[in-house]
Enzyme design. Structure first.
Site, PDB file in Angstrom:
ATOM      1  CB  THR A 267      61.910  43.089  77.695  1.00 35.11           C
ATOM      2  OG1 THR A 267      61.017  43.901  78.443  1.00 35.11           O
ATOM      3  CG2 THR A 267      61.225  41.820  77.277  1.00 35.11           C
ATOM      4  CG  PHE A 391      59.177  47.067  70.870  1.00 35.24           C
ATOM      5  CD1 PHE A 391      59.312  47.002  72.245  1.00 35.24           C
ATOM      6  CD2 PHE A 391      60.148  47.733  70.139  1.00 35.24           C
ATOM      7  CE1 PHE A 391      60.390  47.600  72.891  1.00 35.24           C
ATOM      8  CE2 PHE A 391      61.238  48.331  70.769  1.00 35.24           C
ATOM      9  CZ  PHE A 391      61.357  48.271  72.148  1.00 35.24           C
ATOM     10  CB  CYS A 398      55.819  46.337  73.321  1.00 37.99           C
ATOM     11  SG  CYS A 398      56.428  46.858  74.905  1.00 37.99           S
TER      12      CYS A 398
HETATM   13  C1  HEM Z   1      63.152  46.398  75.310  1.00 35.29           C
HETATM   14  C2  HEM Z   1      62.093  46.280  76.035  1.00 35.29           C
HETATM   15  C3  HEM Z   1      60.842  45.536  75.634  1.00 35.29           C
HETATM   16  C4  HEM Z   1      60.631  44.591  74.680  1.00 35.29           C
HETATM   17  C5  HEM Z   1      61.683  43.991  73.728  1.00 35.29           C
HETATM   18  C6  HEM Z   1      59.247  44.231  74.722  1.00 35.29           C
HETATM   19  C7  HEM Z   1      58.674  43.295  73.860  1.00 35.29           C
HETATM   20  C8  HEM Z   1      57.307  43.027  73.851  1.00 35.29           C
HETATM   21  C9  HEM Z   1      56.667  42.125  72.911  1.00 35.29           C
HETATM   22  C10 HEM Z   1      57.386  41.333  71.828  1.00 35.29           C
HETATM   23  C11 HEM Z   1      55.365  42.100  73.205  1.00 35.29           C
HETATM   24  C12 HEM Z   1      54.301  41.279  72.472  1.00 35.29           C
HETATM   25  C13 HEM Z   1      54.214  39.920  73.084  1.00 35.29           C
HETATM   26  C14 HEM Z   1      53.241  39.011  72.388  1.00 35.29           C
HETATM   27  O1  HEM Z   1      52.772  39.291  71.288  1.00 35.29           O
HETATM   28  O2  HEM Z   1      53.001  37.957  72.980  1.00 35.29           O
HETATM   29  C15 HEM Z   1      55.169  42.962  74.329  1.00 35.29           C
HETATM   30  C16 HEM Z   1      53.953  43.183  74.931  1.00 35.29           C
HETATM   31  C17 HEM Z   1      53.802  43.942  76.065  1.00 35.29           C
HETATM   32  N1  HEM Z   1      54.761  44.704  76.702  1.00 35.29           N
HETATM   33 FE1  HEM Z   1      56.663  44.909  76.156  1.00 35.29          FE
HETATM   34  N2  HEM Z   1      58.648  44.938  75.718  1.00 35.29           N
HETATM   35  C18 HEM Z   1      59.568  45.758  76.291  1.00 35.29           C
HETATM   36  C19 HEM Z   1      59.399  46.648  77.320  1.00 35.29           C
HETATM   37  C20 HEM Z   1      58.191  46.840  77.979  1.00 35.29           C
HETATM   38  C21 HEM Z   1      57.979  47.780  79.033  1.00 35.29           C
HETATM   39  C22 HEM Z   1      59.026  48.744  79.583  1.00 35.29           C
HETATM   40  C23 HEM Z   1      56.684  47.625  79.422  1.00 35.29           C
HETATM   41  C24 HEM Z   1      55.946  48.378  80.479  1.00 35.29           C
HETATM   42  C25 HEM Z   1      56.218  49.570  80.823  1.00 35.29           C
HETATM   43  C26 HEM Z   1      56.096  46.589  78.604  1.00 35.29           C
HETATM   44  C27 HEM Z   1      54.797  46.127  78.712  1.00 35.29           C
HETATM   45  C28 HEM Z   1      54.195  45.273  77.800  1.00 35.29           C
HETATM   46  C29 HEM Z   1      52.808  44.878  77.885  1.00 35.29           C
HETATM   47  C30 HEM Z   1      51.827  45.295  78.958  1.00 35.29           C
HETATM   48  C31 HEM Z   1      52.547  44.043  76.786  1.00 35.29           C
HETATM   49  C32 HEM Z   1      51.226  43.403  76.401  1.00 35.29           C
HETATM   50  C33 HEM Z   1      50.470  44.353  75.497  1.00 35.29           C
HETATM   51  C34 HEM Z   1      49.127  43.800  75.072  1.00 35.29           C
HETATM   52  O3  HEM Z   1      49.059  42.665  74.604  1.00 35.29           O
HETATM   53  O4  HEM Z   1      48.186  44.569  75.179  1.00 35.29           O
HETATM   54  N3  HEM Z   1      57.037  46.144  77.735  1.00 35.29           N
HETATM   55  N4  HEM Z   1      56.361  43.534  74.706  1.00 35.29           N
END
Ligand code: HEM
Ligand SMILES: Cc1cc2nc3c(=O)[nH]c(=O)nc-3n(C[C@H](O)[C@H](O)[C@H](O)COP(=O)(O)OP(=O)(O)OC[C@H]3O[C@@H](n4cnc5c(N)ncnc54)[C@H](O)[C@@H]3O)c2cc1C
Ligand SMILES: Cc1cc2nc3c(=O)[nH]c(=O)nc-3n(C[C@H](O)[C@H](O)[C@H](O)COP(=O)(O)O)c2cc1C
Length: 1034
Positions: A267, A391, A398
């Site tokens: 992402t 996010f 996120c």
């Molecule tokens: C621009 C960068 C990023 C965007 C746009 C983004 C977007 C998202 C979104 C939309 C979700 C929710 C997904 C859902 O509801 O199904 C999510 C969850 C998550 N993201 Fe990101 N993310 C980004 C960067 C990152 C980074 C850098 C990491 C790790 C260092 C990360 C780790 C996670 C994790 C582990 C989840 C799951 C959280 C949970 O449900 O407990 N993401 N992200």
């Protein structure tokens, strides 16, 4: 009573499956959004999916007491790789709560701050790599994938992928991409199909095993060599739930590691790639970002929070391109009613469609525009709740948001402090590629280190093979440097730049050619800088936008320079606007003008004006050098004209699907055709965009050249050149190939060229006649009659011009643009064009005149391939995002092209039940016989999608002839629509229709506002910036 949720009609068993393109689900959902609006339902293989896009409904869905994250089928499949890791765990699973508790602190502000040195370490590797690649093509997504993958691995697990030290991307990325795409495919197949596809299943399992092994090895190494770094891995190995004392199992650690490696890089690399796309497309923003980064000598952890503008740029990028474009929710209760009265149950999955939420016209002003400023000065903070959700939501949002933002702000600041950037293809338009996330496909840029003038300017020149013309070998050692910079969209200025460069050596200079954008911050003071550029709607060419923005930042430029402007006098108020502006701004910045700005009018003696200016320029420059020509005129005359124009700038190929006659040629006007073209793979378009075509010359004209020079079609020629040329050099090619595909043959001959031909006439009478044509008679006898060099050679047979000399006189073949006359809602992979075929007795009275591109297109048959590419039109020449806004369109003849697309789109939306505002077309034709698309317009009128007001200039209409006459008669109606918020559009010829409409509008304003003409013209100009857009075909 609840409001029914719109749904496309389905098919037995599979339901709405066919609505979804498996290679671009997001595109299909966006298309359906356009058709059905902010909420619609799909039933796919018996399962219901409700797609929502408005802030009002999504705000309701973000209530975590009512809705919870729901894993869609692709994420369920992905669990084979990531198990109950944070991203793919159900909230109800114990490991989600445990890991969330243990890992949340690892992404808190202090922990992220502590990761700065590692982030800087990898970002520096990128900078060093790009220093080596300065001036070359950089694959943007590839490089940012390396950056973000290496950063997350180093920060989280102290592991180095060393991606910047290898040419090939680490195998982890391939394996991951395969798994992500196969998880999506598996979700769409029936279970039995998945079992039967043994080869695919084996690859899938092998890839999963490879990634698991990689993670297990990292853990094992850490266990064998423990350290006390407070990174993610140690937190996972050592961390405990403070309440229960539970810790993560080895299996879950593995799942979390894979999760972080994937979620933590895909992402963010997409975000950075899109950010650079928008920066390249919006030079003013780029300038501001660079200025912000330049305020600090060094980028440190303390600088980052001060970089507010970069933060706003990233937020705005995530608004337009949320790289995780959707998330799924499910109702916790049995059923509920959403705002708008829509009932949903917990048997259906709810999908939040982020790109559409982020364009909700009720929240965002000018939703399609990239405006980072809207995120500043409280703009972001004051957004309605849950209007910006890239996010995700609540506790399942996120975890890596701060990590991603810190890493991205650092990367943007560092890169732009070090480099100037430019598109490899300035006409590149965004093509979104989707796996689980989205990325800009095919985005390539060049970088040039800043503050290094000498090297920077030369690096744009491709070192192609240069073959000297033997007797003319020039001693380049004695030559002085010269820099030629151009801004050009359709190639004329680039071609002029090439001519200057090719003639520079005989005038004592060794010239380099580059785009204006490539020269920012590196304009050398030790050589003349010659600028050739044009204007488009008063704006710079695509490859000069950054340069113009740079001049606005008021740099000090102690340079010697000269500007030649290309323009077209039909653009009355913005004629020569950009060349004039550049010329003035450089002077104000301390520059010294070598000679007065040259002015070329594409509707006048374009080439002649350029030649006269060029001669004057070289004369002045030679004088300053005290320099004499080094080769004779005779030798010069057989040199080939050079240009760096790359005819291959359109390299993509489309396929003709249909080509039919709409109206036959008659005394009323030219034939008109409707052509359907399958777009080159991966290309998409918006209603109102253009298709650029690289044509070939009509065989009839090529034959005339053969005859005049006594060549046969298979004559082979070998072109030798001392500098770059658009012509193929150094190997034999057929004369036919050159004449058909590389040069313009029917452009009017320039005054200077007439003079040259006169000197080559053996017959005294012809010589005298030609001399007079090159004098006072030129405008009336040559330009107005559009006589080409070929025409003159045929009319004056004693003129002894050799074929190489003739070739030298010809400019390179230009790309032509056509408004697309369809909507992607009709077909997102194909376009239609509506064209006039220019085939008429030549104005000169000398034979027939065949328009190059229109006849080329007319000749194409179903299945033929053609070089073409979608080009974005003026940002305002699109339908309003809000379908309820009334629109009024004014067209004449084939000017209906873009509007057919507009109407097609609105009709499709109406049929699907969307509320569509009044759509009115004023359409001028010559008679009922050339009333284009009358059947379709009638059909659309019947369903209420359009109101057509036609007028026929060759039929009696009570004194009314043209669209503007009808509009004047309807002025009360028009002003009423204006006060109801209507958008207005005009398309057709610049002078006739758009000029006439302007006069008519000013008159209406005068009457309505009871003001004088000057005041009315002022009001009109204001309306033009937001509510009235014009597209002209000149
Ligand atoms: C621009 C960068 C990023 C965007 C746009 C983004 C977007 C998202 C979104 C939309 C979700 C929710 C997904 C859902 O509801 O199904 C999510 C969850 C998550 N993201 Fe990101 N993310 C980004 C960067 C990152 C980074 C850098 C990491 C790790 C260092 C990360 C780790 C996670 C994790 C582990 C989840 C799951 C959280 C949970 O449900 O407990 N993401 N992200
Ligand atoms: C943004 C944009 C959108 C456009 N959309 C469309 C569209 O949807 N449909 C469409 O049909 N066109 C459209 N055009 C115009 C199109 O791009 C071409 O200019 C047009 O098809 C003519 O190109 P050609 O190569 O056939 O003619 P060319 O070979 O380029 O010849 C055109 C030149 O010949 C001159 N000429 C005309 N008649 C004669 C004659 N009898 N004798 C001598 N000279 C003559 C003209 O003045 C003009 O200078 C659009 C143009 C632009 C800029
Ligand atoms: C859509 C469009 C808009 C234009 N706008 C202007 C303008 O505002 N001012 C002007 O002087 N010329 C204008 N022109 C004319 C071009 O600047 C002129 O054709 C020039 O030769 C193009 O140079 P290029 O082929 O190097 O891109 C416009 C042409 C087109 C097709």
């Amino acid at each position: 009573m609840s409001t029914p949720i719109p749904q496309p009609p389905g098919t037995f068993f599979i339901g709405n499956l066919n609505e979804i393109d498996s290679t671009y689900t997001l595109g299909s959902l966006q298309r359906l959004h356009k058709l059905y609006g902010d909420i619609y339902r799909l039933t796919i293989l018996g399962k219901n999916l409700v797609i929502v896009s408005s802030q009002e409904i999504i705000n309701f869905l973000c209530d975590e007491s009512k809705f919870d994250k729901d894993l869609g089928k692709p994420l369920i499949e992905l669990r084979a790789l990531t198990g109950d890791g944070l991203f793919t765990a159900h909230t109800s699973e114990p490991n989600w709560k445990l890991a969330h508790k243990i890992l949340l602190p690892a992404f808190g502000p202090n922990a992220i701050r502590g990761m700065f040195p590692e982030m800087m370490d990898i970002a520096t590797q990128l900078i060093l790599r790009w220093e080596r690649y300065a001036g070359e093509e950089i694959d943007v997504c590839d490089n940012f994938t390396r950056l973000t993958l290496d950063t997350i691995a180093l920060c989280s697990f102290d592991y180095r992928f060393n991606s910047f030290y290898q040419n090939k991307m680490h195998h982890f990325v391939d394996a991951m991409v395969n798994i992500l795409s196969e998880s999506g495919n598996r979700a769409r197949r029936l279970p039995l199909q998945n079992t039967l596809m043994r080869g695919t299943a084996k690859q899938y399992n092998d890839d999963i095993a490879y990634i698991h092994k990689l993670c297990d090895e990292i853990v094992q190494q850490r266990r064998e060599h423990p350290n006390d770094i407070n990174d993610l891995l140690n937190r996972m190995i050592k961390g405990k739930d403070p309440d229960t004392g539970y810790h993560l199992s080895d299996e879950n650690i593995r799942y979390q590691m894979v999760t972080f490696l994937i979620a933590g890089h895909e992402t963010t690399s997409g975000l950075l790639s899109f950010t650079f796309y928008y920066l390249l497309k919006n030079p003013h923003v780029l300038q501001k970002v660079q200025a912000e980064a330049d305020q600090y000598d060094e980028i440190t952890i303390d600088t980052l929070p001060k970089l507010k503008y970069i933060d706003a740029v990233l937020k705005e990028t995530l608004r337009l391109q949320p790289t995780a474009p959707a998330f799924g929710l499910r109702l916790k209760e049995d059923k509920t009613v959403l705002p708008g009265g829509y009932e949903v149950t917990n048997n259906e999955r709810l999908l939040v469609l982020l790109p559409q939420l982020h364009r909700d016209p009720k929240v965002w002003d000018r939703p399609e525009e990239f405006l980072p400023e809207r995120m500043l000065d409280g703009g972001f903070e004051n957004l309605p709740p849950n209007a910006w959700k890239p996010f995700g939501n609540g506790q399942r949002g996120c975890i890596g948001r701060s990590f991603a933002m810190q890493e991205s702000v650092l990367a943007v600041a560092l890169i732009l402090k070090h480099f100037n950037i430019e598109f490899v293809d300035p006409s590149y338009d965004l093509r979104v590629k989707q796996t689980l996330t989205i990325k800009p496909e095919g985005l390539k840029m060049r970088v040039r280190p800043r503050h290094r003038a000498k090297t920077a300017l030369n690096m744009n020149i491709k070192q192609s093979e240069k073959i000297p013309i033997d007797t003319q070998l020039l001693e380049t050692n004695n030559l002085k440097p010269m820099s030629i910079l151009f801004g050009s969209n359709s190639g004329s200025c680039e071609s002029f730049a090439g001519i200057l460069a090719s003639e520079a050596p005989i005038n004592g200079f060794n010239a380099t050619i580059a785009t204006l954008d490539s020269a920012i911050g590196s304009l050398p003071c030790d050589r003349p800088i010659i600028i050739v550029t044009a204007s488009y709607e008063g704006k710079p060419c695509d490859n000069a936008k950054q340069f113009v923005a740079y001049l606005e930042s008021k740099p000090e430029l102690k340079i010697n320079y000269a500007v030649f402007g290309a323009g077209h006098h039909d653009w009355v108020t913005t004629y020569q606007k950009i060349p004039t502006y550049i010329d003035d701004m450089i002077e104000k910045a301390g520059g010294t003008r070598i000679i007065k700005r040259g002015v070329g009018d594409a509707a006048g003696d374009f080439f002649g004006e350029f030649e006269a200016w060029k001669e004057n320029l070289f004369q002045v420059l030679r004088k300053t050098l005290g320099f004499q020509n080094v080769i004779s005129q005779e030798k010069l005359s057989i040199e080939i004209v050079n240009s760096t124009r790359n005819l291959g700038q359109i390299t993509d190929v489309g396929i003709v699907k249909d080509n039919k006659l709409l109206v036959e040629a008659s005394e009323l006007g030219p034939a008109k055709r409707h052509i359907e073209i399958e777009l080159p793979k991966g290309q998409t378009y918006r209603t109102g965009d253009y298709l650029a075509i690289l044509p070939t010359n009509p065989a009839e004209v090529v034959q005339r050249v053969f005859k005049r020079f006594d060549l046969s079609a298979d004559t082979q020629i070998k072109i030798l050149s001392t500098t770059e040329t658009f012509l193929p050099t150094g190997y034999p090619v057929s004369a036919s190939e050159i004449l058909t595909g590389y040069v313009e043959l029917t452009q009017p001959i320039s005054r200077k060229q007439v003079e040259t031909l006169a000197t080559l006439c053996n017959d005294e009478k012809e010589k005298t006649q030609l001399e007079s044509l090159g004098g006072d008679a030129y405008q009336a006898e040559i330009l107005n009659k559009r006589l080409s060099t070929l025409d003159i050679l045929e009319l004056y047979p004693s003129c002894d011009l050799s074929f190489p000399q003739y070739l030298r006189m010809l400019p390179s073949l230009r790309v032509r643009q056509y408004s697309i006359s369809s909507s992607p809602l009709w077909n997102s992979e194909a376009v239609t064009l509506t064209i006039d075929i220019l085939d008429a007795p030549a104005i000169s009275g000398h034979g027939r005149y065949y328009g190059v591109a229109s006849n080329y297109l007319a000749s194409l048959k179903t299945g033929d391939r053609l070089s073409c590419s979608v080009r974005a039109s003026n940002v305002n020449f699109h339908l309003p995002v809000d379908t309820t806004v009334p629109i009024v369109m004014f067209a004449a003849g084939t000017g209906i092209s873009p509007f057919r697309g507009f109407i097609q789109e609105r009709a499709a939306q109406m049929v699907c039940g969307r509320e569509v505002g009044p759509t009115i077309l004023y359409f001028g034709c010559r008679s009922q016989k050339d009333f284009l698309y009358s059947d379709e317009l009638e059909k659309w009128s019947k369903i209420g999608a359009i109101q057509v007001k036609s007028i026929f200039s060759r039929e009696s209409n009570d004194g009314k002839k043209y669209v503007q006459d009808l509009v004047w008669e309807d002025r009360t109606f028009i002003t009423k629509l204006y006060s109801e918020g209507a958008r207005f559009y005009t398309c057709g010829s610049a002078t006739k229709l758009s000029g006439g409409m302007k006069t008519c509008f000013i008159k209406i304003i005068e009457e309505y506002k009871q003001c004088d003409e000057t005041k009315a013209a002022e009001i009109f100009e204001k309306i033009c910036t937001s509510r009235y857009s014009v597209d002209v075909f000149t």
